[in-house]
Enzyme design. Structure first.
Site, PDB file in Angstrom:
ATOM      1  N   PRO A  48       0.805  -1.232   0.000  1.00  0.00           N
ATOM      2  CA  PRO A  48       0.000   0.000   0.000  1.00  0.00           C
ATOM      3  C   PRO A  48       0.838   1.282   0.000  1.00  0.00           C
ATOM      4  CG  PRO A  48       0.051  -0.928   2.195  1.00  0.00           C
ATOM      5  CD  PRO A  48       0.772  -1.902   1.301  1.00  0.00           C
ATOM      6  N   CYS A  49       1.431   1.570  -1.144  1.00  0.00           N
ATOM      7  CA  CYS A  49       2.320   2.724  -1.242  1.00  0.00           C
ATOM      8  C   CYS A  49       1.592   4.048  -1.050  1.00  0.00           C
ATOM      9  CB  CYS A  49       3.083   2.701  -2.556  1.00  0.00           C
ATOM     10  SG  CYS A  49       2.035   2.622  -4.015  1.00  0.00           S
TER      11      CYS A  49
END
Length: 94
Positions: A48-49
């Site tokens: 989950p950048c």
């Protein structure tokens, strides 16, 4: 290094953020290198950048998966509060 950065980002809890600089310190690289690696994220669902912001809490204008608006929507959906249109409240840091 890619794998180590991806592992760190995959462990950021929903509704929390970390900074590029913090990840850089953990991996012995620069914040810019972290940004480049995350821009080429092969699996944004599991890495989950969108939970990574700069040292001032600013979201990425060039977020690879929908620009700043895409990152803002994802963070707001997780309950992260913004202090203005481009900066999260840093109280949401892990």
């Amino acid at each position: 290094m890619y794998d180590k950065i991806h592992q760190i980002v995959s462990r950021i809890p929903r509704g929390k953020v970390v900074t590029y600089g913090w990840i850089a310190k953990q991996t012995g690289t620069s914040p810019r290198a972290v940004g480049r690696i995350l821009h080429a994220n092969p699996d944004p669902k599991n890495i989950p950048c969108h939970r990574v912001v700069n040292a001032k809490g600013k979201i990425a204008e060039n977020y690879a998966f929908g620009g700043a608006e895409g990152q803002r929507k994802k963070l707001r959906a997780e309950g992260v509060v913004f202090r203005n249109a481009t900066h999260v409240e840093l109280t949401y840091l892990v």
